[in-house]
Design a protein around this motif. Structure first.
Motif, PDB file in Angstrom:
ATOM      1  N   PHE A  90       9.041 -14.150  14.368  1.00  0.00           N
ATOM      2  CA  PHE A  90       9.483 -13.952  12.985  1.00  0.00           C
ATOM      3  C   PHE A  90       9.632 -15.330  12.354  1.00  0.00           C
ATOM      4  N   MET A  93      12.909 -16.912  10.832  1.00  0.00           N
ATOM      5  CA  MET A  93      14.080 -17.116  11.678  1.00  0.00           C
ATOM      6  C   MET A  93      13.860 -18.298  12.619  1.00  0.00           C
ATOM      7  N   ASN A  98      15.169 -15.622  16.762  1.00  0.00           N
ATOM      8  CA  ASN A  98      14.099 -14.766  17.263  1.00  0.00           C
ATOM      9  C   ASN A  98      14.487 -14.134  18.590  1.00  0.00           C
ATOM     10  N   PHE A 101      17.362 -11.647  18.255  1.00  0.00           N
ATOM     11  CA  PHE A 101      17.138 -10.515  17.344  1.00  0.00           C
ATOM     12  C   PHE A 101      17.403  -9.153  17.985  1.00  0.00           C
TER      13      PHE A 101
ATOM     14  N   MET B 119       3.320 -11.247   7.380  1.00  0.00           N
ATOM     15  CA  MET B 119       3.956 -10.672   8.565  1.00  0.00           C
ATOM     16  C   MET B 119       3.076  -9.601   9.203  1.00  0.00           C
ATOM     17  N   GLN B 124       3.844  -9.544  13.078  1.00  0.00           N
ATOM     18  CA  GLN B 124       5.309  -9.548  13.101  1.00  0.00           C
ATOM     19  C   GLN B 124       5.876  -8.162  12.820  1.00  0.00           C
ATOM     20  N   MET B 131      10.212  -3.688  19.017  1.00  0.00           N
ATOM     21  CA  MET B 131      11.605  -3.977  19.339  1.00  0.00           C
ATOM     22  C   MET B 131      12.534  -2.894  18.803  1.00  0.00           C
TER      23      MET B 131
END
Ligand SMILES: Nc1ncnc2c1ncn2[C@@H]1O[C@H](COP(=O)(O)OP(=O)(O)O)[C@@H](O)[C@H]1O
Ligand SMILES: [Mg+2]
Lengths: 242, 260
Positions: A90, A93, A98, A101, B119, B124, B131
Motif C-alpha cells: 500500500f 502507508m 503495511n 495493516f 492501486m 493493491q 487480507m
C-alpha cells in the motif's frame, strides 16, 4: 498439502487453465514455470479463493477452498501468505503500517503489541531499520521483503504463495530473496507455491517443479525428473537458461 | 451483426449500472454498520480543506462577472435595486454549487480515479481483498461521505464570497448602495433557495466522488489505463453534475411552484 483437481478456468471464451492437476505435499515448495500469460497467476488466485474455477476443486489441508463461506475464507487466509508480483504494498502507508495493516483491521491488539510483532517480522526479513520509510523509497528487493513480512503478519504461515518474487531484480538480490524464501519454509514448515520464469531461482527454492503450457500441465516432478524430460518445450526452456 | 453489437453494448451498460449501484449500496451499508471515523476525517480533510482556494477563486470571479452582466442588463430598466437579490439568488441556487462542483471534479474526481486506478493496476486492491478487507469499506465509503459533507460546506463559503464579489461590482460599477444590495441579498435567503443551495452540493459531492471511485476501481491496463480512466471519470462527473443540476432545479420548482 495443497491440491488442485481438474481445475478449469476461463475468461469469457478464453480457457486459461484446462483441467489442471497439481499436488504440493505439506512442507514442500512447488515451483510453477511457464511463459507469461500461461496462467500461473491464475493458479494462485484459485488457491487463494479470489477466483472460482468453472469446474474442478482446490483443496488445502482437507478444506475445499471453493466451498468456504466468507468468514471461513478469512480464517483460512490468516494462515496463508500471498506475495504479489512487485509486492503490491500500500503506497500511501509506511513499511511498518503495511505490515501492521492486517493486525489493525482484524484484531484488537494494543499498539504496543502490534508494533512488537511488526518489528519482529521486519527483523526476520532484515528490514527493521526501514520501518518508517515509504514503499516508494525502497528498492525492488526491499519491497519484496516487506511484502513477505506483510504476508506473514496474521499468524505464522502454513501456506506461502509467491508470484514472480524475483522478476526484475538483479542476480544478487534475487539470490537473497530466494534465501529468505527458504528461511521462511524452514522456520515455519510452510507449504509453498512459487511462480517464476527463472530456472536458476526455481532450483534454489523448489522441491518440485511444474511446467504449464497452453493451459495444461506438461510435466511435473523433481529436478532430476524435469531435467531428464524429453518434452521439446522443457528442453528449450532448460537450454535457454544455461 | 449490428443487432448483436447493439445488444452487447446494452448489456455492458446494464452491467455497469448494476456494478455502480452495488458499489453505492455497499458504501452506505458500511457507512451505517461499519463506520470508520479515522479514515472519514482523513478524507474530509484531504478533499475539503485542500479545495478551498480553487472554490474561492471560482466563486470570486463568477460573482464579479455575474454582477457585471446583470447590472448591464438591468440598468436601462431602472432595476438595479434588484441586483443584490438576483445575484444572490443565482449564486445560491445554481452558480455556487455547480461551479464549485465542476472545479472540484477536476481536482477530486481526477485525484480519486488516478489513486484508485494506480492501486488497482498494482494489485493493491487485490491485496486488500486477500487480507479480508473490502475496498469499498476501507477506501470508497469514507470518500463518499467526505464528498457529501464537504461540498455543501465549501458551497456555503463559496456562495458568501460570490455575493461579496457582487457587492464590489454593485458599489464600484453599478452605483448600487450597499444597504440596498444587502437588503436584496437578504430577500433572496428564502427557504426554497436555501434548500436548493444545500441539496445540490450534497448530491454533486456524492456524484463527483462516486464516479471517481467507480472508474478508479475498475481500471486495467497500467499507467495508460489510469490516464484513460481519469479522463473518462472527470468528463462523466461533469456531465452528471449538470444533468443532476437540471433535475433538482426542476424538482424543486415543481415542489414550490414559481416562487423565489
Ligand atoms: N481478469 C481477466 N480477464 C480476462 N483475461 C484475463 C484476466 N486475468 C488474466 N487473463 C488472461 O489469462 C491468461 C493468464 O493470465 P495469468 O494467470 O495472469 O498469466 P501469467 O501469470 O502466467 O502471466 C492471460 O492470457 C491473460 O490475458
Ligand atoms: Mg502472472
Amino acid at each position: 498439502m495443497i491440491r488442485l483437481e481438474k481445475v478449469t478456468v476461463a475468461y469469457g471464451e478464453q480457457v486459461v487453465l484446462d483441467g489442471i492437476d497439481l499436488e504440493v505435499p505439506t512442507g514442500k515448495t512447488m515451483v510453477i514455470l511457464g511463459e507469461s500469460g500461461s496462467g500461473k497467476t491464475t493458479i494462485l488466485k484459485c488457491v487463494l479463493g479470489t477466483l472460482h474455477p468453472v469446474s474442478g476443486r482446490v483443496l488445502a489441508n482437507d478444506l475445499e477452498v471453493g466451498k468456504l463461506t466468507d468468514e471461513e475464507l478469512l480464517r483460512f487466509r490468516r494462515r496463508m501468505g500471498m506475495v504479489f508480483q512487485e509486492g503490491a504494498l500500500f503506497d500511501s502507508m509506511t513499511v511498518g503500517e503495511n505490515v501492521a495493516f492486517w493486525l489493525w483491521e482484524h484484531t484488537t491488539l494494543s499498539d504496543d503489541k502490534v508494533e512488537e510483532r511488526v518489528r519482529m517480522l521486519l527483523q526476520f526479513v532484515g528490514l527493521e531499520s526501514s520501518i518508517d520509510q515509504m514503499p516508494s523509497d525502497l528498492s525492488g528487493g526491499m519491497r519484496r521483503r516487506v511484502a513477505i513480512a506483510r504476508a506473514m503478519a496474521a499468524e505464522d504461515p502454513a501456506f506461502m504463495l509467491y508470484d514472480e518474487p524475483t522478476t526484475g531484480l538483479d542476480p544478487f538480490t534475487s539470490k537473497s530473496i530466494c534465501d529468505l524464501m527458504r528461511r521462511v519454509q524452514r522456520e515455519f514448515k510452510s507449504t509453498n507455491i512459487v511462480v517464476t520464469h527463472d530456472l536458476t531461482d526455481a532450483y534454489r527454492v523448489g522441491d518440485l517443479f511444474t511446467f504449464i503450457k497452453d493451459a495444461k500441465v506438461i510435466a511435473t516432478g523433481t529436478r532430476q525428473e524435469i531435467e531428464h524430460s524429453s518434452d521439446p518445450f522443457i528442453r528449450t526452456f532448460i537450454s535457454l537458461d544455461s | 451483426m449490428p443487432v448483436r453489437r447493439a445488444l452487447l453494448f446494452l448489456a455492458g451498460v446494464l452491467m455497469s449500472v448494476q456494478d455502480f449501484t452495488m458499489m453505492i449500496v455497499r458504501s452506505f451499508r458500511y457507512l451505517i454498520f461499519h463506520f470508520r471515523m479515522r479514515e472519514s476525517l482523513f478524507e474530509m480533510d484531504r478533499l475539503g480543506v485542500g479545495s478551498i482556494p480553487i472554490v474561492f477563486l471560482a466563486n470570486l470571479f463568477a460573482g464579479l462577472d455575474m454582477a457585471l452582466q446583470f447590472s448591464v442588463v438591468m440598468a436601462p430598466y431602472g432595476a438595479s435595486n434588484l441586483l443584490g437579490r438576483v445575484v444572490a439568488t443565482s449564486i445560491i441556487r445554481d452558480m455556487g454549487p455547480v461551479l464549485a462542483s465542476l472545479v472540484m471534479s477536476a481536482r477530486v474526481t481526477a485525484g480519486i480515479t488516478s489513486e484508485l486506478g494506480m492501486m488497482a493496476t498494482t494489485q493493491q486492491i487485490e491485496a486488500l481483498l486477500v487480507m479480508g478487507v473490502d475496498p469499498v469499506d476501507r477506501l470508497i465509503a469514507p470518500k463518499i461521505l467526505a464528498g457529501m459533507v464537504m461540498l455543501p460546506a465549501l458551497s456555503v463559503v463559496g456562495d458568501l464570497l460570490g455575493v461579496l464579489a457582487g457587492l464590489m461590482v454593485a458599489q464600484l460599477g453599478a452605483h448600487v448602495p450597499a444597504p440596498l444590495y444587502w437588503s436584496g441579498v437578504r430577500s433572496a435567503l428564502t427557504l426554497p433557495n436555501l434548500v436548493n443551495g444545500m441539496l445540490k452540493p450534497f448530491v454533486f459531492g456524492f456524484i463527483l466522488v462516486a464516479v471517481g471511485c467507480f472508474y478508479g476501481l475498475r481500471t486495467t491496463g497500467g499507467a495508460q489505463g489510469v490516464g484513460r480512466a481519469t479522463t473518462k471519470a472527470v468528463v462523466s462527473a461533469a456531465i452528471w453534475i449538470l444533468i443532476a443540476n437540471f433535475m433538482i432545479s426542476k424538482f424543486l420548482i415543481d415542489v414550490w411552484g414559481w416562487k423565489l
